[in-house]
Design a protein around this motif. Structure first.
Motif: not given
Length: 138
Positions: A120-121, A123-129
């Motif tokens: 989940v983290s 995926a959140a990092g990828t989304f933030t990028y």
């Protein structure tokens, strides 16, 4: 929908192979970073070598995708900042979690449920990028 099952099956097979090869073992990674074992360097080196050969075959033979389109590999612009920053972030994530992206899913599939937080983290990092991509140095 049926065509996705073969990819699911290949993913499971890949997970089994990496599990049996002990590539997902935190201990194997620890050995690698302490330069105590060649095991992981051999696996990573083999993957790089196979990748080089396959990319060259794709380029020279003009291999097409399953949908019939020519596979285009666009050269990246030269620079070191993106690799320095990205490699540092990747390495820190690897050190903190004990797993790089592929093994995260395999570890979760092997019953290490805490890896769900890592997935989940990630995926959140990828989304933030994706949100910040245009504001970051490339």
């Amino acid at each position: 929908m049926g065509k996705y099952f073969k990819f699911f099956g290949l993913g499971i097979l890949f997970g089994i192979i990496l599990t049996k090869a002990e590539v997902i073992s935190w201990y194997r990674m620890y050995e690698m970073f302490k330069f105590q074992s060649f095991h992981m360097y051999g696996v990573i080196g083999s993957a790089v070598l196979i990748g080089i050969v396959v990319i060259q075959l794709i380029k020279r033979l003009k291999i097409k995708s399953l949908s019939g389109h020519e596979i285009m590999i666009v050269p990246k612009e030269r620079g070191y900042k993106r690799y320095l920053y990205g490699g540092t972030i990747f390495g820190l994530g690897w050190a903190l979690t004990g797993a790089c992206p592929g093994p995260m899913f395999i570890l979760f599939g092997n019953g290490f449920l805490m890896m769900l937080a890592v997935i989940v983290s990630a995926a959140a990092g990828t989304f933030t990028y994706g949100l910040l991509k245009n504001k970051l140095p490339h």
